[in-house]
Design an enzyme around this catalytic site. Structure first.
Site, PDB file in Angstrom:
ATOM      1  N   PRO A 118      22.510 -46.678  42.201  1.00 35.62           N
ATOM      2  CG  PRO A 118      20.290 -47.350  42.064  1.00 35.62           C
ATOM      3  CD  PRO A 118      21.621 -47.511  41.392  1.00 35.62           C
ATOM      4  CD  GLU A 119      26.847 -43.682  45.692  1.00 38.37           C
ATOM      5  OE1 GLU A 119      27.225 -43.266  46.812  1.00 38.37           O
ATOM      6  OE2 GLU A 119      27.300 -43.222  44.620  1.00 38.37           O
ATOM      7  CE  LYS A 177      26.546 -48.953  47.159  1.00 36.31           C
ATOM      8  NZ  LYS A 177      27.426 -48.761  45.984  1.00 36.31           N
ATOM      9  CG  HIS A 219      13.815 -50.885  29.777  1.00 39.62           C
ATOM     10  ND1 HIS A 219      14.642 -51.768  29.116  1.00 39.62           N
ATOM     11  CD2 HIS A 219      13.808 -49.741  29.045  1.00 39.62           C
ATOM     12  CE1 HIS A 219      15.127 -51.187  28.026  1.00 39.62           C
ATOM     13  NE2 HIS A 219      14.637 -49.960  27.963  1.00 39.62           N
ATOM     14  CE  LYS A 264      43.776 -51.586  55.035  1.00 41.41           C
ATOM     15  NZ  LYS A 264      43.711 -52.886  54.328  1.00 41.41           N
ATOM     16  NE  ARG A 299      32.939 -45.859  39.623  1.00 39.84           N
ATOM     17  CZ  ARG A 299      32.051 -46.347  40.497  1.00 39.84           C
ATOM     18  NH1 ARG A 299      32.352 -47.411  41.243  1.00 39.84           N
ATOM     19  NH2 ARG A 299      30.863 -45.782  40.625  1.00 39.84           N
TER      20      ARG A 299
END
Length: 269
Positions: free
Chosen positions: A2-3, A57, A90, A150, A259
């Site tokens: 979840p973001e 989050k 769960h 960067k 990712r």
């Protein structure tokens, strides 16, 4: 995982049921999450909820004495049960509310966390976080200043919580598509104009996802059990090999920071 939109959706889902109400007790069936559920939560009795907030989050329940800090981890979700129901395998934590409802925490992978803090200013979980992406502090000037020199790729750079919070794998890919920026470029290559466009795209994508109740790919559900409908609007994420909705070019997948990243090689530069 979840973001920000999924966590904000969860916050909005439980807030009407718990804000101003009293938590009669916490029923912890399995304290072995990512970190053990704090003893203060296990022993919680008769505390009124003053507010339900979000930082990055994390869900924050402000009580009369102290705070409950909840992180949903990889597969966690919160449900509102208007009436008691038998727990399933769960279902690890229940908050029993004075109005008769139960806030139930379900987490198949047990990577989430239930933490206690007497004072958020001393919470290690919330230390060193960057600005909220939907706040006035986060804008193109902020991104441009932070991008100087960067060399890291833009995609994993956006996912650094010290730069901006809550932008994970899904929304970094989607925001870069909307901004027309390739995810593999060095962050330092951003022009001032591109940084401004990227900040606006992040805000727009997050707001739209919140409107749609977040994104359900696997485990996430809203507090009423409905899925997050933004999955139907994903432009690139999870669509490797499928045609771009804008130009028809096949969506490509690459690895950035270990990712999966999805992008359109024609629409993004």
């Amino acid at each position: 995982m979840p973001e920000l939109p999924e966590v904000e959706t969860s916050r909005r889902g439980i807030e009407p049921w718990v804000a101003g109400q009293t938590i009669l007790r916490a029923e912890v069936r399995n304290a072995r999450l990512r970190w053990p559920v704090d003893e203060e939560i296990i022993a919680l009795r008769d505390q009124r909820v003053l507010s339900v907030q979000r930082r990055a989050k994390y869900l924050l329940l402000e009580l009369e004495k102290g705070w409950i800090i909840i992180h949903l981890g990889m597969s966690g979700r919160l449900r509102v049960l208007p009436q008691p129901q038998p727990p399933e395998k769960h279902d690890h934590v229940d908050l029993v509310i004075g109005n008769g409802c139960i806030i139930r925490y379900t987490d198949p992978r047990r990577f989430g966390a239930w933490l206690w803090s007497d004072d958020l200013r001393t919470s290690r979980a919330l230390a060193h976080l960057g600005p909220e992406p939907l706040s006035d502090k986060f804008d193109g000037r902020w991104l441009y200043q932070k991008s100087h020199n960067k060399r890291t790729s833009i995609k994993p750079w956006l996912m650094d919580n010290t730069l901006v919070v809550g932008v994970g794998n899904i929304y970094a890919s989607e925001s870069l598509f909307v901004a027309g920026i390739l995810p593999g470029r060095a962050a330092g290559s951003l022009s001032e104009e591109e940084a401004g466009l990227l900040a606006e795209s992040i805000k727009a994508v997050l707001l739209r996802s919140i409107e749609q109740g977040g994104t359900t790919l696997r485990d996430f559900l809203q507090s009423d059990g409905k899925p997050g409908y933004f999955v139907q609007e994903l432009q690139v994420y999870g669509r490797g090999g499928e045609p771009c909705r804008v130009c028809g070019t096949p969506i490509q997948m690459a690895k950035h920071g270990q990712r999966s990243t999805f992008f359109c090689p024609a629409c993004q530069h």
